[in-house]
Design a protein around this motif. Structure first.
Motif, short mmCIF file in Angstrom:
data_model
loop_
_atom_site.label_atom_id
_atom_site.label_comp_id
_atom_site.label_asym_id
_atom_site.label_seq_id
_atom_site.Cartn_x
_atom_site.Cartn_y
_atom_site.Cartn_z
N ASN A 56 -62.43 41.84 48.11
CA ASN A 56 -63.82 42.21 47.86
C ASN A 56 -63.96 42.97 46.53
N ASP A 57 -62.97 42.78 45.63
CA ASP A 57 -63.07 43.43 44.32
C ASP A 57 -62.59 42.46 43.25
N ASP A 58 -62.28 42.96 42.08
CA ASP A 58 -61.89 42.10 40.96
C ASP A 58 -60.40 41.80 40.92
N ASP A 59 -59.66 42.27 41.90
CA ASP A 59 -58.22 42.03 41.95
C ASP A 59 -57.90 41.21 43.19
N PRO A 60 -57.81 39.88 43.06
CA PRO A 60 -57.60 39.03 44.24
C PRO A 60 -56.16 39.02 44.73
N ALA A 61 -55.28 39.81 44.12
CA ALA A 61 -53.87 39.77 44.48
C ALA A 61 -53.63 40.22 45.92
N THR A 62 -54.41 41.17 46.38
CA THR A 62 -54.23 41.69 47.73
C THR A 62 -55.59 41.84 48.40
N PRO A 63 -55.65 41.71 49.73
CA PRO A 63 -56.91 41.94 50.43
C PRO A 63 -57.30 43.41 50.38
N ASP A 64 -58.58 43.69 50.31
CA ASP A 64 -59.02 45.08 50.33
C ASP A 64 -60.08 45.35 51.38
N ARG A 65 -60.38 44.37 52.22
CA ARG A 65 -61.34 44.57 53.30
C ARG A 65 -60.75 44.03 54.60
N VAL A 66 -61.10 44.68 55.70
CA VAL A 66 -60.74 44.20 57.03
C VAL A 66 -61.88 44.55 57.96
N ASP A 67 -62.21 43.63 58.87
CA ASP A 67 -63.27 43.88 59.83
C ASP A 67 -63.19 42.85 60.96
N ASP A 103 -61.59 47.34 73.00
CA ASP A 103 -62.37 48.04 71.97
C ASP A 103 -61.70 47.82 70.62
N VAL A 104 -62.04 46.73 69.96
CA VAL A 104 -61.40 46.39 68.70
C VAL A 104 -61.85 47.34 67.59
N GLN A 105 -63.08 47.84 67.67
CA GLN A 105 -63.55 48.74 66.62
C GLN A 105 -62.78 50.06 66.64
N ALA A 106 -62.55 50.61 67.84
CA ALA A 106 -61.77 51.84 67.93
C ALA A 106 -60.36 51.61 67.41
N GLY A 107 -59.81 50.43 67.70
CA GLY A 107 -58.49 50.10 67.20
C GLY A 107 -58.44 50.05 65.69
N LEU A 108 -59.45 49.43 65.08
CA LEU A 108 -59.51 49.37 63.62
C LEU A 108 -59.71 50.75 63.01
N ASP A 109 -60.53 51.58 63.66
CA ASP A 109 -60.74 52.94 63.15
C ASP A 109 -59.42 53.72 63.14
N ALA A 110 -58.66 53.61 64.24
CA ALA A 110 -57.38 54.31 64.32
C ALA A 110 -56.39 53.76 63.30
N ALA A 111 -56.41 52.43 63.12
CA ALA A 111 -55.49 51.80 62.17
C ALA A 111 -55.82 52.20 60.74
N ALA A 114 -54.18 55.43 60.23
CA ALA A 114 -52.72 55.33 60.20
C ALA A 114 -52.22 54.58 58.97
N HIS A 115 -53.02 53.64 58.45
CA HIS A 115 -52.60 52.81 57.31
C HIS A 115 -53.70 52.80 56.25
N PRO A 116 -54.01 53.94 55.66
CA PRO A 116 -55.11 53.99 54.70
C PRO A 116 -54.85 53.08 53.50
N GLY A 117 -55.88 52.33 53.13
CA GLY A 117 -55.77 51.46 51.96
C GLY A 117 -54.95 50.21 52.16
N ASP A 118 -54.58 49.89 53.39
CA ASP A 118 -53.74 48.72 53.67
C ASP A 118 -54.40 47.85 54.74
N PRO A 119 -55.36 46.99 54.35
CA PRO A 119 -56.07 46.15 55.32
C PRO A 119 -55.16 45.25 56.15
N THR A 120 -54.08 44.75 55.53
CA THR A 120 -53.17 43.88 56.28
C THR A 120 -52.51 44.63 57.42
N ALA A 121 -52.02 45.83 57.15
CA ALA A 121 -51.40 46.64 58.20
C ALA A 121 -52.42 47.02 59.26
#
Length: 296
Positions: A56-67, A103-111, A114-121
């Motif tokens: 979602n930015d100008d650097d397509p090398a890595t994903p930067d969004r997860v939802d 509760d997938v949203q709670a799981g994503l919030d916790a993740a 735990a893994h700031p800045g790492d959408p894949t993790a």
């Protein structure tokens, strides 16, 4: 419910115009299906959420969004059924995952913590990655948009994380054979992770909630060649589907057996009246599903 694929407010871009006017919604994934007459559905372990990572930015090398973006259902040990408009019109680097958590949203919030800045993790913390297969004729004409897709998943990784019994599919022409009279006396239930019906506020209408697996009763309204329309009106004791419930199941009790009769696609914008769902007993739907799952 004109749009039933969920996004966060930061990703409020339009999807390619598709059948049933499916477009991206601005929602706050955070518990839902319509709030009236809806209850949590922890027992519906075959119902899951579609999670995506993308750039979602100008650097397509890595994903930067997860939802989480849509709902769906396991129809065998490794096949997740959802809607085609959930798996199309994404950046080229999109990766799809499936979570069967309550509760997938709670799981994503916790993740995220735990893994700031790492959408894949973050995605891998809550879901299992798979490969999407969209109907090649999507989007088709309004009479049959071919709005159907599957995500093929590693069965061993699913078994290691969740226990579920795949949903039963209808036999060929089963809804048509019953007809409106038979379907009108059928018990129907919609399930998914979507947002709640519209609320009026100072800034206009919003659709709060989302990300928690819920269920609600619905009732038969009409049957078309590719579609079943289900009433969601509260005075009838119904609930219904809303944004983020796209691809999720509409179960019907047929001959004493719960059958995944149709998948949620679209409906009215405030999510008050009608759920328009794609039939799974038609020749077109069955032809698409045949390479992925054993059909009854």
């Amino acid at each position: 419910m004109t749009a039933v694929r969920a996004t966060t407010m930061a990703r409020a871009s339009a999807v390619t115009a598709a059948a049933c006017a499916a477009v991206l919604a601005t929602a706050l994934p955070s518990s839902a299906i319509n709030s009236y007459n809806a209850t949590p559905a922890p027992e519906r372990t075959e119902v899951g959420a579609l999670v995506a990572t993308w750039d979602n930015d100008d650097d397509p090398a890595t994903p930067d969004r997860v939802d989480w973006v849509c709902s769906g259902t396991m129809i065998d040990s490794d096949t997740f059924l959802t809607a085609a408009h959930c798996t199309t019109d994404w950046p080229d680097d999109v990766r799809f995952y499936v979570s069967l958590g309550q509760d997938v949203q709670a799981g994503l919030d916790a993740a995220a913590k735990a893994h700031p800045g790492d959408p894949t993790a973050q995605a891998e913390a809550v879901a299992v990655e798979g490969t999407a297969h969209t109907h090649p004729a999507y989007p088709g004409p309004a009479s049959d948009t071919h709005d159907i897709s599957v995500v093929e998943l590693p069965a061993d990784r699913l078994r290691a994380r969740w226990t579920f019994t795949p949903a039963a599919l209808p036999t060929a022409g089963q809804l048509g054979a019953l007809g409106p009279r038979g379907l009108n006396t059928t018990a129907w239930t919609v399930a998914g992770y979507g947002t709640r019906e519209a609320l009026n506020g100072p800034g206009g209408q919003t659709h709060p909630g989302g990300g928690v697996r819920m269920k609600a009763p619905v009732s038969f309204d009409a049957l078309n060649d590719a579609w079943v329309r289900l009433a969601m009106t509260a005075p009838q004791g119904n609930g219904g589907a809303c944004y983020g419930d796209s691809g999720g199941p509409n179960f019907a009790v047929l001959g004493g057996r719960r059958v995944l009769a149709a998948t949620t696609i679209t409906g009215d914008t405030p999510c008050y009246a009608t759920n328009v769902a794609y039939r799974l007993d038609t020749p077109g739907a069955r032809a698409f599903l045949a390479p992925f799952v054993k059909l009854p």
